[in-house]
Design a protein around this motif. Structure first.
Motif, PDB file in Angstrom:
ATOM      1  N   ASP A  60      14.492  27.744  97.820  1.00  0.00           N
ATOM      2  CA  ASP A  60      15.939  27.827  97.606  1.00  0.00           C
ATOM      3  C   ASP A  60      16.605  26.478  97.853  1.00  0.00           C
ATOM      4  OD1 ASP A  60      15.884  30.485  96.958  1.00  0.00           O
ATOM      5  OD2 ASP A  60      16.453  31.180  98.949  1.00  0.00           O
ATOM      6  N   LEU A  61      16.348  25.905  99.031  1.00  0.00           N
ATOM      7  CA  LEU A  61      16.962  24.635  99.392  1.00  0.00           C
ATOM      8  C   LEU A  61      16.562  23.518  98.440  1.00  0.00           C
ATOM      9  CD1 LEU A  61      16.603  24.830 103.266  1.00  0.00           C
ATOM     10  CD2 LEU A  61      18.660  25.162 101.889  1.00  0.00           C
ATOM     11  N   ALA A  62      15.409  23.673  97.802  1.00  0.00           N
ATOM     12  CA  ALA A  62      14.948  22.639  96.867  1.00  0.00           C
ATOM     13  C   ALA A  62      15.555  22.859  95.495  1.00  0.00           C
ATOM     14  CB  ALA A  62      13.422  22.658  96.790  1.00  0.00           C
ATOM     15  N   GLY A  63      16.370  23.903  95.389  1.00  0.00           N
ATOM     16  CA  GLY A  63      17.004  24.178  94.107  1.00  0.00           C
ATOM     17  C   GLY A  63      16.134  24.951  93.140  1.00  0.00           C
ATOM     18  N   LEU A  64      15.121  25.641  93.668  1.00  0.00           N
ATOM     19  CA  LEU A  64      14.228  26.416  92.816  1.00  0.00           C
ATOM     20  C   LEU A  64      14.055  27.822  93.387  1.00  0.00           C
ATOM     21  CD1 LEU A  64      11.535  23.659  92.268  1.00  0.00           C
ATOM     22  CD2 LEU A  64      13.135  24.517  90.563  1.00  0.00           C
ATOM     23  N   PRO A  65      15.142  28.589  93.411  1.00  0.00           N
ATOM     24  CA  PRO A  65      15.073  29.945  93.956  1.00  0.00           C
ATOM     25  C   PRO A  65      14.018  30.806  93.267  1.00  0.00           C
ATOM     26  CG  PRO A  65      16.954  29.707  92.532  1.00  0.00           C
ATOM     27  CD  PRO A  65      16.424  28.319  92.796  1.00  0.00           C
ATOM     28  N   GLY A  66      13.344  31.605  94.061  1.00  0.00           N
ATOM     29  CA  GLY A  66      12.330  32.489  93.503  1.00  0.00           C
ATOM     30  C   GLY A  66      10.984  31.833  93.280  1.00  0.00           C
ATOM     31  N   ARG A  67      10.874  30.582  93.650  1.00  0.00           N
ATOM     32  CA  ARG A  67       9.627  29.870  93.397  1.00  0.00           C
ATOM     33  C   ARG A  67       8.830  29.675  94.686  1.00  0.00           C
ATOM     34  NH1 ARG A  67      11.299  27.117  88.621  1.00  0.00           N
ATOM     35  NH2 ARG A  67      13.289  28.021  89.135  1.00  0.00           N
ATOM     36  N   SER A  68       8.847  30.665  95.564  1.00  0.00           N
ATOM     37  CA  SER A  68       8.137  30.558  96.836  1.00  0.00           C
ATOM     38  C   SER A  68       6.641  30.287  96.678  1.00  0.00           C
ATOM     39  CB  SER A  68       8.334  31.823  97.643  1.00  0.00           C
ATOM     40  OG  SER A  68       7.950  32.950  96.893  1.00  0.00           O
ATOM     41  N   ARG A  69       6.049  30.905  95.678  1.00  0.00           N
ATOM     42  CA  ARG A  69       4.604  30.731  95.506  1.00  0.00           C
ATOM     43  C   ARG A  69       4.252  29.294  95.177  1.00  0.00           C
ATOM     44  NH1 ARG A  69       2.380  36.484  93.993  1.00  0.00           N
ATOM     45  NH2 ARG A  69       0.551  35.458  94.770  1.00  0.00           N
ATOM     46  N   MET A  70       5.203  28.603  94.564  1.00  0.00           N
ATOM     47  CA  MET A  70       4.926  27.213  94.221  1.00  0.00           C
ATOM     48  C   MET A  70       4.900  26.380  95.496  1.00  0.00           C
ATOM     49  SD  MET A  70       6.819  24.679  91.516  1.00  0.00           S
ATOM     50  CE  MET A  70       7.555  25.982  90.570  1.00  0.00           C
ATOM     51  N   VAL A  71       5.682  26.796  96.473  1.00  0.00           N
ATOM     52  CA  VAL A  71       5.716  26.060  97.738  1.00  0.00           C
ATOM     53  C   VAL A  71       4.343  26.165  98.390  1.00  0.00           C
ATOM     54  CG1 VAL A  71       6.723  25.955 100.038  1.00  0.00           C
ATOM     55  CG2 VAL A  71       8.168  26.505  98.078  1.00  0.00           C
ATOM     56  N   GLY A  72       3.788  27.366  98.330  1.00  0.00           N
ATOM     57  CA  GLY A  72       2.468  27.580  98.920  1.00  0.00           C
ATOM     58  C   GLY A  72       1.437  26.683  98.251  1.00  0.00           C
ATOM     59  N   LYS A  73       1.535  26.577  96.945  1.00  0.00           N
ATOM     60  CA  LYS A  73       0.579  25.767  96.210  1.00  0.00           C
ATOM     61  C   LYS A  73       0.739  24.299  96.584  1.00  0.00           C
ATOM     62  CE  LYS A  73      -0.259  26.837  92.048  1.00  0.00           C
ATOM     63  NZ  LYS A  73      -0.123  27.100  90.583  1.00  0.00           N
ATOM     64  N   ALA A  74       1.999  23.885  96.708  1.00  0.00           N
ATOM     65  CA  ALA A  74       2.272  22.494  97.055  1.00  0.00           C
ATOM     66  C   ALA A  74       1.625  22.140  98.388  1.00  0.00           C
ATOM     67  CB  ALA A  74       3.780  22.275  97.122  1.00  0.00           C
ATOM     68  N   LEU A  75       1.796  23.026  99.365  1.00  0.00           N
ATOM     69  CA  LEU A  75       1.228  22.759 100.680  1.00  0.00           C
ATOM     70  C   LEU A  75      -0.289  22.786 100.639  1.00  0.00           C
ATOM     71  CD1 LEU A  75       3.579  24.746 103.046  1.00  0.00           C
ATOM     72  CD2 LEU A  75       3.517  22.308 102.601  1.00  0.00           C
ATOM     73  N   ARG A  76      -0.817  23.762  99.927  1.00  0.00           N
ATOM     74  CA  ARG A  76      -2.275  23.884  99.854  1.00  0.00           C
ATOM     75  C   ARG A  76      -2.898  22.614  99.298  1.00  0.00           C
ATOM     76  NH1 ARG A  76      -3.798  28.282  95.765  1.00  0.00           N
ATOM     77  NH2 ARG A  76      -3.203  26.615  94.354  1.00  0.00           N
TER      78      ARG A  76
END
Length: 116
Positions: free
Chosen positions: A28-44
């Motif tokens: 959300d804060l990154a301006g991409l609401p609903g894209r939580s799974r992408m955050v996981g991928k980024a960290l992984r």
DNA sequence: GGTGTGACAACAA
DNA sequence: TTTGTTGCCACAC
């Protein structure tokens, strides 16, 4: 690296010691609401290459994410538990009380530091 | 272009 | 509270 990833890491870098954020919150804060799974991928993919406090990112319900091969003393969840406790965050069987430790970014930070 | 797979989230039961 | 479902979207195959 993907543009969005840069934003994710910037958001995560703002999380103070002693607080945590949920994947969805980062998106959300990154301006991409609903894209939580992408955050996981980024960290992984980049958590080990960047100077990111990946351990401060947990699920929306407070559970620690990265549980593959968990339970074992070498599981990532346990590493995360240790890192969080070092931050001063209480962790009780793989979970933190979001009501007490979820980061609530202030408006100043949002407007002046997160200039997306 | 279809299909399955995620370090997730929201909601129902 | 825990478990299922469904929605999401990038990324292989």
């Amino acid at each position: 690296m993907h543009q969005a990833y840069q934003r994710f890491f910037k958001v995560i870098s703002l999380v103070p010691q002693g607080k945590v954020v949920s994947y969805g919150q980062v998106a959300d804060l990154a301006g991409l609401p609903g894209r939580s799974r992408m955050v996981g991928k980024a960290l992984r993919e980049y958590a080990h290459k960047e100077q990111v406090a990946w351990h401060r990112v947990v699920k929306s319900n407070g559970q620690l994410a990265a549980l593959p091969s968990a339970e074992t003393s070498s599981g990532k969840a346990n590493i995360q538990t240790v890192l969080l406790r070092e931050d001063g965050v209480a962790v009780n069987n793989q979970r933190v009380k979001m009501a007490d430790f979820q980061w609530q970014p202030d408006t100043y930070t949002l407007l002046h530091t997160l200039n997306f």
